[in-house]
Enzyme design. Structure first.
Site, PDB file in Angstrom:
ATOM      1  N   LYS A  44      14.137 135.607  96.559  1.00  4.59           N
ATOM      2  CA  LYS A  44      15.471 135.048  96.820  1.00  4.59           C
ATOM      3  C   LYS A  44      15.634 133.610  96.318  1.00  4.59           C
ATOM      4  CE  LYS A  44      17.229 137.883  97.674  1.00  4.59           C
ATOM      5  NZ  LYS A  44      17.232 139.036  96.697  1.00  4.59           N
ATOM      6  N   HIS A  99       5.920 137.737  92.856  1.00  4.39           N
ATOM      7  CA  HIS A  99       6.195 136.943  94.062  1.00  4.39           C
ATOM      8  C   HIS A  99       4.883 136.597  94.784  1.00  4.39           C
ATOM      9  CE1 HIS A  99      10.457 137.688  93.823  1.00  4.39           C
ATOM     10  NE2 HIS A  99      10.415 138.925  94.214  1.00  4.39           N
ATOM     11  N   SER A 129      19.866 133.727 101.929  1.00  5.85           N
ATOM     12  CA  SER A 129      19.941 134.780 100.918  1.00  5.85           C
ATOM     13  C   SER A 129      19.065 135.974 101.341  1.00  5.85           C
ATOM     14  CB  SER A 129      19.471 134.219  99.566  1.00  5.85           C
ATOM     15  OG  SER A 129      19.524 135.206  98.575  1.00  5.85           O
TER      16      SER A 129
HETATM   17  N1  A3P Z   1      23.255 134.240  87.351  1.00  8.20           N
HETATM   18  C1  A3P Z   1      23.112 133.738  88.568  1.00  8.20           C
HETATM   19  N2  A3P Z   1      23.675 132.549  88.898  1.00  8.20           N
HETATM   20  C2  A3P Z   1      23.528 132.026  90.137  1.00  8.20           C
HETATM   21  N3  A3P Z   1      22.849 132.619  91.137  1.00  8.20           N
HETATM   22  C3  A3P Z   1      22.270 133.815  90.871  1.00  8.20           C
HETATM   23  C4  A3P Z   1      22.363 134.420  89.595  1.00  8.20           C
HETATM   24  N4  A3P Z   1      21.686 135.591  89.624  1.00  8.20           N
HETATM   25  C5  A3P Z   1      21.206 135.712  90.876  1.00  8.20           C
HETATM   26  N5  A3P Z   1      21.559 134.649  91.631  1.00  8.20           N
HETATM   27  C6  A3P Z   1      21.285 134.428  93.050  1.00  8.20           C
HETATM   28  O1  A3P Z   1      19.879 134.459  93.295  1.00  8.20           O
HETATM   29  C7  A3P Z   1      19.644 135.001  94.607  1.00  8.20           C
HETATM   30  C8  A3P Z   1      18.725 136.196  94.488  1.00  8.20           C
HETATM   31  O2  A3P Z   1      17.436 135.724  94.178  1.00  8.20           O
HETATM   32  P1  A3P Z   1      16.272 136.687  93.650  1.00  8.20           P
HETATM   33  O3  A3P Z   1      16.636 137.073  92.260  1.00  8.20           O
HETATM   34  O4  A3P Z   1      15.060 135.819  93.731  1.00  8.20           O
HETATM   35  O5  A3P Z   1      16.222 137.870  94.546  1.00  8.20           O
HETATM   36  C9  A3P Z   1      21.009 135.373  95.182  1.00  8.20           C
HETATM   37  O6  A3P Z   1      21.439 134.245  95.930  1.00  8.20           O
HETATM   38  P2  A3P Z   1      22.505 134.307  97.109  1.00  8.20           P
HETATM   39  O7  A3P Z   1      22.106 135.416  98.020  1.00  8.20           O
HETATM   40  O8  A3P Z   1      22.432 132.961  97.750  1.00  8.20           O
HETATM   41  O9  A3P Z   1      23.821 134.548  96.446  1.00  8.20           O
HETATM   42  C10 A3P Z   1      21.824 135.568  93.916  1.00  8.20           C
HETATM   43  O10 A3P Z   1      23.206 135.474  94.095  1.00  8.20           O
HETATM   44  C1  LIG Z   2      10.795 147.827  96.285  1.00  8.46           C
HETATM   45  C2  LIG Z   2      10.946 146.938  95.128  1.00  8.46           C
HETATM   46  C3  LIG Z   2      11.557 145.589  95.411  1.00  8.46           C
HETATM   47  C4  LIG Z   2      12.866 145.362  95.050  1.00  8.46           C
HETATM   48  C5  LIG Z   2      13.404 144.117  95.265  1.00  8.46           C
HETATM   49  C6  LIG Z   2      12.658 143.116  95.821  1.00  8.46           C
HETATM   50  O1  LIG Z   2      13.213 141.892  96.003  1.00  8.46           O
HETATM   51  S1  LIG Z   2      13.285 140.823  94.883  1.00  8.46           S
HETATM   52  O2  LIG Z   2      14.427 141.097  94.009  1.00  8.46           O
HETATM   53  O3  LIG Z   2      12.024 140.848  94.135  1.00  8.46           O
HETATM   54  O4  LIG Z   2      13.457 139.538  95.554  1.00  8.46           O
HETATM   55  C7  LIG Z   2      11.366 143.343  96.197  1.00  8.46           C
HETATM   56  C8  LIG Z   2      10.807 144.572  95.986  1.00  8.46           C
END
Ligand code: A3P
Ligand SMILES: CCc1ccc(OS(=O)(=O)O)cc1
Length: 286
Positions: A44, A99, A129
């Protein structure tokens, strides 16, 4: 948090695609090659945004690749069964996501020249998030309220463990020349400069129109509309219909959710855990 997760070395992992046997094998036997590029985050923190950006840099801004192959195949998660199998078969330089906390990462990396980008985000926003994301996931113990998730998070009792331990662990690498720390906040504030920084680190050169295309195709809106990047393909099997990866995409959203008491508890904990690290590593305004 107990229940629907897999435990390994005191850390909970999602219950789908992860196993103690695989995590051990990844740590002991996965061979990182010098030409690999590794994208490391606590979940996140903007992982998928970073992956999309690096893929677009590799394709010189051409969106064909990011629009035709799922994001988890372009830069597989090494610690998942699917990702590990894909990566073992992949020829040539690989993009690899993870991660994992530093102590569980493939040992071969630490003897390699592979480049790693560690993306950090204000942990308060990571928490909010994570609450919204995991409550629609089918492969973790779901939080019932933000209050409950706040408790889990500050105790380090969420998938992939303590944010504080994760960040501290990886930041110990900050002086290595094959290690770049970026923040979600700097991506939000000045994505052009951040892309230039990534290009310099990876030894990539983009023409101005290619850089513009990277920016356009990695934007929040473009990713939200891209079914290869927005996790819509995982709905049903892994996520509820209302789940969304691209939720708000802003900095400081925690202010809309934390109580005054939670904000104070978090500040105190952050001080306790991170005070001895250079504070310019943390670019957010609380
Ligand atoms: N292109 C982009 N610009 C800004 N934030 C982005 C993005 N793509 C993903 N995110 C944000 O990154 C977070 C997800 O993180 P991850 O990819 O590590 O799972 C989410 O935050 P929020 O839930 O605060 O909106 C998502 O909206
Ligand atoms: C089960 C696979 C999976 C999918 C998404 C996950 O979250 S994150 O997008 O990597 O933050 C984690 C595991």
């Amino acid at each position: 948090m107990t229940g629907k997760c897999v435990w390994f070395e005191g850390i909970p992992f999602p219950s789908l695609g992860y196993s103690p046997e695989l995590l051990r094998e990844v740590q002991e036997s996965f061979l990182v090659k010098d030409e690999d590029v590794l994208l490391l985050t606590f979940p996140k923190s903007g992982t998928n945004w970073l992956i999309e950006t690096v893929c677009l840099i590799y394709s010189k801004g051409d969106p064909k690749w990011v629009q035709s192959e799922p994001i988890w195949d372009r830069s597989p998660w090494v610690e998942t069964k699917h990702g590990y199998e894909l990566l073992k078969e992949k020829e040539g330089p690989r993009l690899i996501s993870s991660h994992l906390p530093i102590q569980l990462f493939p040992k071969s990396f630490f003897k390699s020249k592979a480049k790693m980008i560690y993306l950090i985000r204000n942990p308060r926003d990571v928490l909010v998030s994570g609450y919204f994301f995991w409550r629609s996931a089918k492969f973790v113990k779901r939080p019932q309220s933000l209050e409950q998730y706040f408790e889990w998070f500050v105790e380090g009792n969420v998938v992939f463990g303590s944010w504080f331990d994760h960040a501290r662990g990886w930041m110990s690498m900050r002086d290595k020349e094959n290690f770049l720390i970026l923040s979600y906040e700097e991506m939000k504030w000045d994505m052009r400069s951040t892309v230039e920084k990534i290009c310099q680190f990876l030894g990539k050169k983009l023409e101005p129109e290619e850089l513009n295309s990277v920016l356009k195709n990695s934007s929040f809106q473009a990713m939200k509309e891209n079914s290869m990047s927005n996790y819509s393909l995982l709905k049903g099997q892994y996520f509820e219909e209302n789940g969304q990866l691209l939720r708000k995409g802003v900095t400081g959203d925690w202010r809309n959710y934390f109580t005054v008491a939670q904000a104070e508890t978090f500040d105190k904990l952050f001080q306790e855990k991170m005070a001895d690290l250079p504070q310019d590593l943390f670019l957010w305004k609380q």
